[in-house]
Design an enzyme around this catalytic site. Sequence first.
Site, mmCIF file in Angstrom:
data_model
loop_
_atom_site.group_PDB
_atom_site.id
_atom_site.type_symbol
_atom_site.label_atom_id
_atom_site.label_comp_id
_atom_site.label_asym_id
_atom_site.label_seq_id
_atom_site.Cartn_x
_atom_site.Cartn_y
_atom_site.Cartn_z
ATOM 1 N N HIS A 1 0.815 -1.227 0.000
ATOM 2 C CA HIS A 1 0.000 0.000 0.000
ATOM 3 C C HIS A 1 0.845 1.272 0.000
ATOM 4 O O HIS A 1 0.306 2.364 -0.208
ATOM 5 C CB HIS A 1 -0.945 0.019 1.208
ATOM 6 C CG HIS A 1 -1.988 -1.054 1.185
ATOM 7 N ND1 HIS A 1 -2.883 -1.201 0.135
ATOM 8 C CD2 HIS A 1 -2.285 -2.046 2.062
ATOM 9 C CE1 HIS A 1 -3.677 -2.242 0.388
ATOM 10 N NE2 HIS A 1 -3.340 -2.763 1.540
ATOM 11 N N ASP B 1 -2.608 -10.354 -2.661
ATOM 12 C CA ASP B 1 -3.212 -9.909 -1.394
ATOM 13 C C ASP B 1 -4.696 -9.584 -1.637
ATOM 14 O O ASP B 1 -5.072 -9.143 -2.733
ATOM 15 C CB ASP B 1 -2.465 -8.661 -0.902
ATOM 16 C CG ASP B 1 -2.867 -8.222 0.495
ATOM 17 O OD1 ASP B 1 -2.134 -8.524 1.449
ATOM 18 O OD2 ASP B 1 -3.930 -7.563 0.631
#
Length: 337
Positions: free
Chosen positions: A157, A193
């Site tokens: 992220h 993910d």
Amino acid sequence: MLVVSSNAHRQHNSLEIHNGVMALSSESPSRADAILEAVTAAGHGVLEPDPVDLELVGRVHTSEYVEFLSTAWTRWHERESGPAAMSFMWPARGFEPKRPSDLIGQLGYHSFAADTSIVPGTWQAITSSASIATTAADHMIDSGLTTYGLCRPPGHHASADQFGGYCYLNNAAIAAQRLLDRGAERVAILDVDYHHGNGTQSIFYERSDVFFVSIHADPLEEFPWFAGHADETGTAAGAGFNLNLPLPRGTDRASWFAALDAAADRIERADVDALVVSLGVDSYVDDPLGTFQLTTDDFGKAASRIAGLGLPTVVIQEGGYNGAALGANVGAFLGSL
Ligand code: Q9C
Ligand code: ZN
């Protein structure tokens, strides 16, 4: 398979706003401990990382961001009294934000979510995590063998200059950059993910030397909310080198594997020399943060499909929050790779 791992992550025990109150982060030290225990029991060898090369980190992140991360806790502690440095204000739409000079403004400038805070050991842990990624990339090149970096905190992220989603330095991006610097002409990053790898996407969005492919929950319904749509395909030189495969919340095993086939198919045609896998096992059926339906065996099946690509591969740990199943899920993946 060789596992690169370090205990330095334990110094990072951060806080997040959960249901409106400050709480211990779901991204806890026990996660890496559980994975290490499982891979050790499975007989994989373990290697300590070499120190991180900040010049390499600076090829993926901005220098002002790295400087900010390295000093944020000290600056916070000198002036504030709280246990974690975290923003409560982000730039609104409409203006390109100027970088504030004050710490509080810089926390907002350099982050995007209140699930991620800076605590005393954060810098030590995130540089250790990045060093695991680079050591794993180096070991893969030197040995020709698939290598696993047990990175914690995770990284996908984190963009060039923002932390969030429990991520600070983008370990997978740093590993990919290392492979390029050591001779690969193009690298694919496959992100499995549960959450979209918005940071990795943004770092390489204008580049054709990294093909980013992500299978994740639709951002209309799930974190990180503002990136990960199918129409985000790259710009400038990077046009066509970003592939998002968003899936609805609750996606079943068959649909997930159909997306993996599509991803693998595109990687096969992308003319890459190496592969980085962003391995989040929060796609597990009983993950507290996920809604997909993959079983432990499915992580082994996914690894077999990925191994079938026949590419030199570095695996980087991202998310996965079911403490009781984490070791088995990562173990199933590595065991079939
Ligand atoms: N209290 C990774 O899997 N925060 N990051 C959710 C729930 C976002 C997950 C808030 C989850 C980020 C690497
Ligand atoms: Zn995740």
